[in-house]
Design an enzyme around this catalytic site. Structure first.
Site, PDB file in Angstrom:
ATOM      1  N   ASP A   7     -35.706  15.995  70.879  1.00  0.00           N
ATOM      2  CA  ASP A   7     -36.993  15.369  70.554  1.00  0.00           C
ATOM      3  C   ASP A   7     -38.102  16.409  70.646  1.00  0.00           C
ATOM      4  OD1 ASP A   7     -35.649  12.976  70.387  1.00  0.00           O
ATOM      5  OD2 ASP A   7     -36.149  12.383  72.446  1.00  0.00           O
TER       6      ASP A   7
HETATM    7  N1  URA Z   1     -31.810  12.318  74.543  1.00  0.00           N
HETATM    8  C1  URA Z   1     -33.104  12.037  74.308  1.00  0.00           C
HETATM    9  O1  URA Z   1     -33.581  10.942  74.587  1.00  0.00           O
HETATM   10  N2  URA Z   1     -33.866  13.000  73.754  1.00  0.00           N
HETATM   11  C2  URA Z   1     -33.411  14.226  73.437  1.00  0.00           C
HETATM   12  O2  URA Z   1     -34.166  15.062  72.954  1.00  0.00           O
HETATM   13  C3  URA Z   1     -32.057  14.494  73.706  1.00  0.00           C
HETATM   14  C4  URA Z   1     -31.273  13.520  74.259  1.00  0.00           C
END
Ligand code: URA
Length: 239
Positions: free
Chosen positions: A104
Site C-alpha cells: 500500500d
Molecule cells: N497488507 C496490507 O494491508 N497492506 C500492505 O501493504 C501489505 C499487506
C-alpha cells in the site's frame, strides 16, 4: 550454464567472432582467471566476467531490493504520483523493472523489483505460499483470540477467505509480526481491523528467503547479492 561466446555476444557489445578473438588474446576473464575458450560453459548469473579488466554485466535479469518509503505507489508509472520506479536510476528504469507484488502507499519496507517475469510469477503464485512477514503497529493489544483467529484462517466481512496466518505480539502487544502466505488486497489491515485492532503503520520485513537489509534507509535500494538471488531461484512451488 551457457557458452561464453554466446553470453558475451548477447550483451550486444561484441559479435561471437570478436569474442573468439578476445578470448584467444587472453583478454576475457571468468571468475578471476583467463577464459579457456569461447565454448567454455559458464554460469551467467553467478560468474564474474571481465574484458580487458572491465567487469561486464552478463546477468540476464536484474534484481533490486528497495526499502519502500511511505507515500510512493508500488506501480511502474502514475500520472500524478511518485512510484517506486522513480526511486531508481534511469538505466534501471529503462530495463523495464517492475515491483513483485504491491505494498500500500503508506506501507514501508521490503519491495523486490525485477525484470524476471518467471521469478515474479513464482513468488506471487498462490501455490507458492511464500511467507511474507510484516511488522504492524496497531491500536489496542494482540490477545490469544486474535492469534487463534488468524491461525484458523479468517473469513472477512465481504466473504474473503484468508489462509492461516501467523501473529506474534511483541513488547506490550501493540506491535506485532504478521506472517501471510498470500497477498490479498489490504490483507493485514483488513484482518486486524476485523479483530478490532486497526493498523497504524505497516512495514514489510521479509518475503520468502529475502530479508530487508537494515543498512538500507527508506527510499534506498541495492542489487541482490548472488546468494540472495540463488535463494530466490531455489524457491519451490508447492501445491
Ligand atoms: N497488507 C496490507 O494491508 N497492506 C500492505 O501493504 C501489505 C499487506
Amino acid at each position: 550454464m551457457e557458452r561464453l561466446d554466446k553470453l558475451l555476444s548477447s550483451t550486444g557489445r561484441w559479435s561471437r567472432k570478436e569474442v573468439k578473438t578476445l578470448v584467444s588474446q587472453g583478454r576475457v576473464w571468468v571468475d578471476g582467471r583467463a577464459a579457456a575458450g569461447p565454448e567454455e560453459k559458464v554460469d551467467p548469473v553467478n560468474a564474474v566476467f571481465a574484458v580487458d579488466g572491465q567487469i561486464v554485466d552478463c546477468a540476464p535479469f536484474v534484481y533490486v531490493m528497495l526499502n519502500k518509503p511511505a507515500g510512493v505507489l508500488s506501480a511502474t508509472e502514475d500520472r500524478n504520483q511518485a512510484t517506486v520506479l522513480d526511486l531508481l536510476p534511469q538505466e534501471l528504469k529503462r530495463r523495464g523493472l517492475f515491483p513483485v507484488g504491491r505494498l500500500d502507499k503508506d506501507t514501508t519496507g521490503l519491495l523486490l523489483l525485477t525484470d524476471d517475469g518467471a521469478l515474479a510469477h513464482r513468488l506471487l503464485s498462490p501455490k507458492s505460499h511464500v511467507p511474507k512477514v510484516y511488522l504492524a503497529h496497531i491500536e489496542g493489544r494482540v490477545d490469544q483470540g486474535d492469534i487463534d483467529a488468524l491461525a484458523a484462517g479468517m473469513v472477512l466481512a465481504d466473504g474473503l477467505r484468508c489462509l492461516p496466518a501467523g501473529l506474534e505480539p511483541l513488547g506490550e502487544g501493540n506491535i506485532c509480526l504478521v506472517t501471510l502466505q498470500e497477498g490479498k488486497y489490504h490483507q493485514v489491515k483488513r484482518m486486524l481491523a476485523a479483530r478490532g485492532k486497526p493498523v497504524r503503520t505497516l512495514h514489510r520485513q521479509s518475503m520468502g528467503p529475502l530479508t530487508l537489509d537494515e543498512e538500507l534507509q527508506p527510499g534506498k535500494w541495492r542489487f541482490l547479492t548472488p546468494v540472495e538471488r540463488a535463494e530466490l531461484q531455489g524457491l519451490e512451488v508447492t501445491t
